[in-house]
Design an enzyme around this catalytic site. Structure first.
Site, PDB file in Angstrom:
ATOM      1  N   LYS A 196       0.832  -1.210   0.000  1.00  0.00           N
ATOM      2  CA  LYS A 196       0.000   0.000   0.000  1.00  0.00           C
ATOM      3  C   LYS A 196       0.861   1.253   0.000  1.00  0.00           C
ATOM      4  CE  LYS A 196       0.830   0.869   4.490  1.00  0.00           C
ATOM      5  NZ  LYS A 196       1.242   2.105   5.170  1.00  0.00           N
ATOM      6  N   THR A 253      -3.452   5.528   4.074  1.00  0.00           N
ATOM      7  CA  THR A 253      -2.121   5.943   3.629  1.00  0.00           C
ATOM      8  C   THR A 253      -2.182   6.794   2.364  1.00  0.00           C
ATOM      9  OG1 THR A 253      -1.356   3.822   4.491  1.00  0.00           O
ATOM     10  CG2 THR A 253       0.228   5.099   3.248  1.00  0.00           C
TER      11      THR A 253
END
Length: 351
Positions: A196, A253
């Protein structure tokens, strides 16, 4: 110390290690927070602050700083490993020289080692003698240190090949502010947490280029497809990527200014060079190193990862970010689910 439960060593006094130390102290554990920086340890013990990493936070007196690794580990059977991926081997090497009793190691870092292509749990097992290692546990999920330290509601997941060990770590951390789930998919949790960061770098680039929400939504969705394709090919449960270590961590994120990877990508999108970005950040940007590892993994497993390839060209081959986006948008047409369906079919054949 009075009324404390368990002595736990947290190795690494950066923002995430310190935030997790706060959670453990809130649960009345005796927390030994280790750093090689003598001045930082002096600040933690005398002022009960760690201003470089969490400038607005006061630390509990249950958190005691240590610069001696052997002292931090004395009498401890569980440690939380909160150092950058590139430091894992070095720190484990130090631990095995100063501690002679078996440990349960819970790592909270998110990355993959380039060239060896090992996940962090695999690096720990490779570096730590078997007689000194009880279990390895992974703690991951959508969890900015800045918010955890403020006791904002946060959920994470823990996983291990030994679920009793995962449940032990779950019990150490869980409270009304910090909810901990268990998951038996070690590969999926580690791959989701690591990859990610790549997509967050790319999301920062699209924001830096001024491309707006449509572009970022597409990038996150297709990025999750890349993560799932690679992770499933490596043996992960595809359902893991719809959970906290997958889409949960991806969302937080890619969309938050707290994210180092997003901030680094944003600067790249605004025209900064990689060296300028890394100098400006002052802290580790895991996504840069992980991009190289994911690029190598995609080749090893023959997995289609166009976003990863485009970002690799930006980071390591000097390609302009806008040109990389143009290449992605000009790709040939395909069915949205085609690649993942193919991976799942291959996996069913192998089973």
């Amino acid at each position: 110390m009075k009324d404390t439960k368990t002595a736990i060593a947290v190795i690494g006094a950066g923002s995430w290690g310190t935030a997790l130390a706060i959670v453990l102290a809130d649960n009345r554990h005796e927390v030994r927070l280790w750093s090689h920086n003598e001045e930082q340890i002096k600040e933690i013990n005398e002022k009960h602050t760690n201003k470089k990493y969490l400038p607005e936070i006061d630390l509990s007196e249950l958190i005691v700083g240590y610069s001696s690794l052997s002292d931090a580990l004395a009498g401890v059977d569980t440690l939380i490993l909160a150092v950058p991926t590139k430091a894992i081997r070095e720190v484990i090497g130090k631990i095995r020289t100063v501690h002679a009793e078996p440990l349960t190691i819970a790592h909270v870092s998110k990355g993959i080692e380039p060239d060896s292509l090992l996940r962090i749990s695999e690096i720990i097992k490779e570096e730590m003698p078997k007689d000194l290692l009880n279990d390895v546990v992974v703690l991951s999920g959508p969890s900015h240190a800045e918010e955890v330290s403020l006791r904002h509601p946060t959920t994470v997941t823990v996983t291990s090949e030994n679920m009793e060990a995962a449940e032990k770590i779950q019990d150490l951390f869980i409270n009304n502010n910090f909810r901990v789930y268990t998951n038996s998919d070690v590969i999926g949790v580690e791959i989701g947490g690591a990859l990610k960061n790549i997509i967050a770098l790319a999301a920062g680039i699209t924001d830096g280029l001024g491309y707006g929400d449509n572009a970022k939504a597409a990038l996150m969705t297709r990025g999750l497809a890349e993560i799932a394709r690679l992770g499933t090919k490596m043996g992960a449960n595809p359902l893991t990527f719809s959970g906290l270590a997958g889409i949960g961590d991806l969302i937080v994120t890619c969309t938050s200014v707290h994210s180092r990877n997003w901030r680094a990508g944003n600067l790249l999108g605004k025209g900064k060079t990689l060296n300028e970005v890394l100098d400006n950040m002052g802290m580790v940007v895991e996504g840069v190193r992980t991009t190289k590892a994911a690029y190598q993994l995609a080749q090893k497993y023959d997995v289609n990862m166009p976003i990863t390839y485009a970002l690799y060209d930006v980071l390591f081959n000097g390609k302009r970010a806008a040109d990389a986006v143009d290449v992605l948008m000009a790709r040939g047409k395909t069915h949205e689910m085609e690649d993942l369906v193919n991976v799942l079919e291959e996996r069913n054949i192998e089973d």
